[in-house]
Scaffold this active site. Structure first.
Site, mmCIF file in Angstrom:
data_model
loop_
_atom_site.group_PDB
_atom_site.id
_atom_site.type_symbol
_atom_site.label_atom_id
_atom_site.label_comp_id
_atom_site.label_asym_id
_atom_site.label_seq_id
_atom_site.Cartn_x
_atom_site.Cartn_y
_atom_site.Cartn_z
ATOM 1 N N ASP A 18 67.403 -4.805 -9.531
ATOM 2 C CA ASP A 18 66.383 -3.825 -9.893
ATOM 3 C C ASP A 18 66.415 -2.756 -8.804
ATOM 4 O O ASP A 18 66.913 -2.992 -7.710
ATOM 5 C CB ASP A 18 65.021 -4.526 -9.951
ATOM 6 C CG ASP A 18 63.939 -3.583 -10.393
ATOM 7 O OD1 ASP A 18 64.273 -2.622 -11.117
ATOM 8 O OD2 ASP A 18 62.781 -3.798 -10.009
ATOM 9 N N ASP A 53 61.494 -7.229 -7.845
ATOM 10 C CA ASP A 53 60.349 -7.291 -6.937
ATOM 11 C C ASP A 53 59.388 -8.398 -7.344
ATOM 12 O O ASP A 53 58.412 -8.651 -6.682
ATOM 13 C CB ASP A 53 59.656 -5.931 -6.818
ATOM 14 C CG ASP A 53 58.956 -5.531 -8.100
ATOM 15 O OD1 ASP A 53 59.002 -6.310 -9.067
ATOM 16 O OD2 ASP A 53 58.381 -4.442 -8.146
ATOM 17 N N ASP A 79 58.954 -7.438 -13.356
ATOM 18 C CA ASP A 79 60.065 -7.894 -14.177
ATOM 19 C C ASP A 79 60.023 -9.404 -14.400
ATOM 20 O O ASP A 79 61.048 -10.067 -14.409
ATOM 21 C CB ASP A 79 61.396 -7.460 -13.577
ATOM 22 C CG ASP A 79 61.365 -7.433 -12.069
ATOM 23 O OD1 ASP A 79 60.461 -8.078 -11.519
ATOM 24 O OD2 ASP A 79 62.224 -6.796 -11.457
#
Lengths: 48, 822
Positions: free
Chosen positions: B524, B716, B720
């Site tokens: 990410d 994080d 997600d």
């Protein structure tokens, strides 16, 4: 060979005695701190 | 004074120009200000505190402490910063931890802080012993606990504690937890069992020996009978006491109607003992007391090795769980008076004083003072972190330099440390699939062993009945599902501890297995590859004012704002002379206006500042991912600040490292595709997608998995969650309150990306060790079982073989633990 009849029982008694000594040592904390005694020899102890 | 063998330990080296304090090793700010003659030479001290401590030590005649200590008393406690010791004299409080001895005698366990080497122990012991009224003191170096006995008519506990403090250490009452007391008892009783079995085995071997060497038949039957009786007498305590753990676990298994690994062993021991005892009583047949006692001794030895290897590995994890101090110094809300309270009584909003060298008792914010803190226990980062007013303090970190006043934000079970503790517990409760399958194999093997023992009994009964019984006892003894049972736990614990040491928390044990054999890594962007918060990327001066002055103005205006960009502005180094804004007005969505030094000043969007400062001079446009903040007055433009979410410094190292281990790296982000492409370009990533929703990410990973690829997702951990759950392994950057809801398999507390590479390396070596252990245990059993069934192995060889197979497994796991400790 006759001595065995005395020596074998004596050895059994000795084993029990030694076991008792170890038990006492263990439960009075002899084996709780194994790091320090080795170092203690470096510490001066001869002062008042 | 006698000259000691050990060389005088000089304090840590500091740059040559600045002498180091002889006592604590910190630099001496002003040479000659504080001096004490130690060991015949004047020594420089850094402060009055060190001088007082050194003088106390010298005056009491304990100078040789400086010769035998391992290191300087760095970060030593200064008595003035601690709460008054008299609070421990309160009879009500004393009822908790002081036990009366006789009429006036008192005894207490004290926890000593600041003990670094045995010289510290020596110094404290000698110094306290010579105090009038102290009748006995003994300090355990391993546990840092002191047992003190004193006469309450002559001296008070508070005086004893202040004596400890005058040496630069601290002491406070120790209240043992139930867990600790149980551990202690367990350690003693396992040592005692080991001794009984070992000593019994040696002595029984002595009685068995004549029979083994008697080729000429000179040993009379009566003499042999005497020795058999003696063996029986000495085997009894081994069976009745030392075998306790095997029998009780076998009994528990049988009661739960399942077969555990202790069942065949117990059966072998009992059958062997019963047959030998019967032979002794009836005066005929074979006895194998020596084999039985040896088996018990070797089994106990390998289990206690396992226990100590696990203890060594978990020592650090235990530390994680127990790192919270039990006391805290609270400043009473009314008069600000310091009071010593139990740490669990702290509530959010309380003000707490943290002395240098003390552990921070809860999560909070620094209210006053500035210092540095050691957060290595939590993050694995050994460098101290600077802490000024407004900085976050994590409970469990250690305050190093100066006293700090903090306001508690989270206490007790709400703290980060407690959240980490729960994550670790979750990992400890689970098992990787490989280990579960090993447990199943061990279960099956137990059946196989029992069946084989039965078959051996029957088979030999048909061929040669006299050998049937002992051949089947040998089968029971030689096969060792124990090795299978031991194969994984030590290796897993060592891996968990090694990860924790690097600031990586394993929250699911399965991750160790899944980390091996990955093919793809999905990264990410925001908060993972980047820092997740805006930082200053560029500054344009638009007026005459320089950067420092513009920053001071902007900070004065934004000081009350909660906007993320305001946070970034305020996080920049503060100006030396803060400005005082007047008539401060917020225009939500636009900016802030105030009067500073008689000038109307605005900070905010382009449109908002233009209304006051006029047309903007020509400027290059901000890039897509940058957020601009403008500053201007009614006389003209001053400045433009450009903020952006910057790439973490170790991001490119991570991508290179992942590629080097043959992994395909993808970048997925919900951000603007242009920004994502730019980041991918910097990192050299071909596979990138911007503007994707959490659902898209989830589908992307699912598509990869459908192609047979095994995917690790690094995110994080908050935005997600679906994709983390879909991945084979999920890794999250863990910080702050978010820890409590963390669902990822691995959490990087350190916030350092290269932890991912470390985790991969540790998992690989742990899994390799586990596989080796399994392979060995299975191979051993496949060879030993048929050999014993065919009567090639006697009971004593079986006993040695079984113990040896466990030893190999334990040693291999210990080797791994040692390798990971580096």
């Amino acid at each position: 060979m006759e001595s065995l009849y005395l020596l074998v029982p004596v050895s059994v008694v000795l084993v029990v005695l030694i076991g008792g000594v170890f038990w006492f040592a263990l439960h009075s904390g002899q084996f709780d701190d194994l790091d320090r005694p080795g170092r203690e020899i470096l510490d001066d102890d001869d002062k008042p | 004074m006698t000259q000691s063998l050990a060389a005088t330990v000089e304090p840590r080296a500091v740059p040559a120009a600045v002498p180091a304090c002889f006592h604590c090793g910190l630099p001496v700010p002003q040479a000659g200000a504080f001096r004490v003659t130690v060991l015949g030479r004047p020594r420089e001290m850094c402060c009055a505190g060190c001088e007082a401590v050194a003088r106390t030590i010298v005056d009491a005649g304990f100078e040789s402490y400086y010769e035998t200590r391992d290191s300087a008393q760095e970060g030593g406690l200064r008595p003035a910063d601690l709460p008054p010791p008299e609070i421990y004299d309160d009879p009500l409080a004393q009822a908790q931890f002081v036990a009366p001895v006789g009429e006036h005698g008192r005894e207490a366990l004290l926890m000593l802080e600041g003990i670094r080497c045995s010289a510290c122990v020596w110094l404290n012991e000698r110094y306290l012993r010579q105090l009038p009224g102290v009748s006995a003191i003994s300090i355990n170096y391993a546990t840092r606990r002191a047992q003190v006995t004193w006469d309450s008519r002559v001296i008070k506990l508070g005086q004893i504690i202040s004596a400890v403090r005058s040496l630069g250490y601290d002491a406070y009452p120790f209240e043992p937890t139930r867990q600790l007391a149980r551990d202690e008892k367990e350690r003693r009783s396992s040592l005692w069992r080991l001794f009984v079995a070992g000593f019994g085995a040696m002595q029984v071997m002595m009685y068995a020996f004549p029979r083994y060497i008697d080729d000429a038949g000179t040993l009379s039957a009566e003499a042999e009978q005497v020795m058999r009786w003696a063996s029986l007498v000495l085997t009894l305590p081994v069976i009745l006491f030392a075998c306790g753990p095997f029998f009780s676990s076998a009994r528990a298994d049988l009661r739960a109607r399942r077969l555990g690994i202790d069942v065949p062993v117990s059966l072998g021991i009992l059958a062997g003992f019963a047959a030998s005892a019967w032979a002794t009583l009836s005066g005929g047949g074979e006895v194998y007391f020596d084999s039985i006692t040896m088996l018990v001794f070797l089994l106990l030895a390998s289990r206690s090795m396992e226990l100590s290897a696990r203890r060594a590995a978990t020592a650090r994890l235990d530390h994680l769980a127990r790192w919270m101090p039990s006391f805290a110094t609270r400043l009473r809300s009314g008069d600000g008076e310091a009071e010593r309270i139990a740490a669990h009584e702290l509530r959010p909003g309380d003000r707490v004083l943290v002395a240098p060298g003390e552990t921070v008792p809860a999560d909070g914010l620094v209210v006053a003072g500035s210092s540095s803190a050691d957060e290595s226990l939590l993050t694995g980062e050994s460098r101290a972190v600077e802490k000024g007013a407004g900085a976050q303090l994590i409970g469990g970190s250690v305050n190093i330099a100066q006293p700090l006043e903090m306001q508690v934000t989270r206490a007790g079970m709400e703290t980060q440390a407690a959240a980490i503790g729960r994550l670790i517990e979750r990992a400890a409760a689970g098992k990787p699939r490989l280990v579960e399958s090993a447990d199943r194999i061990a279960h099956v093997l137990t059946w196989v062993v029992l069946a084989a023992a039965g078959a051996t009994l029957l088979g030999w009964a048909l061929v040669e009945p006299s050998r049937a019984f002992w051949a089947s006892v040998a089968v029971l003894m030689v096969t060792c599902p124990c090795a299978l049972g031991l194969a994984a736990p030590i290796a897993l614990t060592s891996a968990t501890a090694a990860l924790a040491r690097r600031g990586i928390v394993l929250t699911r044990a399965q991750a160790v297995e899944s980390m091996v054999g990955l093919t793809d890594v999905v990264l990410d962007k925001t908060g993972t590859l980047t820092e997740g918060k805006p930082g200053l990327a560029h500054f344009d001066a638009l007026g005459k004012m320089a950067y420092e002055d513009c920053l001071a103005l902007a900070q004065a205006l934004e000081s009350g704002s909660r906007h993320p960009v305001a946070g970034a502005l305020l996080a920049l180094p503060r100006a030396a002379q803060p400005r005082q804004p007047r008539h401060l007005t917020h225009f939500p969505g636009s900016g802030i206006e105030a009067t500073i030094d008689g000038m109307r000043t605005r900070v905010g969007t382009l449109q908002f500042v233009r209304e006051m400062a006029g047309e903007l001079p020509g400027l290059p446009d901000a890039r897509a991912h940058q957020s601009p903040v403008f500053l201007g007055t009614d006389e003209g433009w001053l400045a433009r600040f450009l903020f952006e979410d910057r790439l973490r410094p170790e991001a490119s190292g991570l991508v290179e490292g992942l590629r080097a281990s043959g992994l395909q790296v993808h970048l997925l982000s919900g951000d603007d595709p242009g920004v994502v492409r730019e980041v991918a370009g910097v990192l050299g990533l071909a596979s990138c997608q911007g503007g994707v929703s959490p659902q898209d990410k989830h589908d992307y990973v699912k598509r990869l998995q459908a192609q047979g690829r095994r995917v690790c997702v690094i995110g994080d951990g908050l935005n997600d969650a679906p994709v983390l759950a879909q991945a084979d392994v999920s890794i999250a950057m863990g910080q702050g309150a978010a820890l409590a809801q963390q669902q990822a398999d691995l959490v990087l507390l350190s916030g350092k990306l290269h932890g991912v590479l470390e985790a991969g390396r540790i998992s690989r070596s742990a899994m390799a060790a586990i596989r080796q252990n399994f392979a060995w245990a299975l191979a051993y059993n496949c060879v030993a079982l048929p050999a014993a069934a065919l009567g090639l192995i006697g009971p004593w060889e079986a006993a040695i073989g079984m113990a040896a197979s466990s030893f190999v497994v334990v040693l291999n796991s210990a080797r791994l633990a040692a390798a990971l400790r580096k």
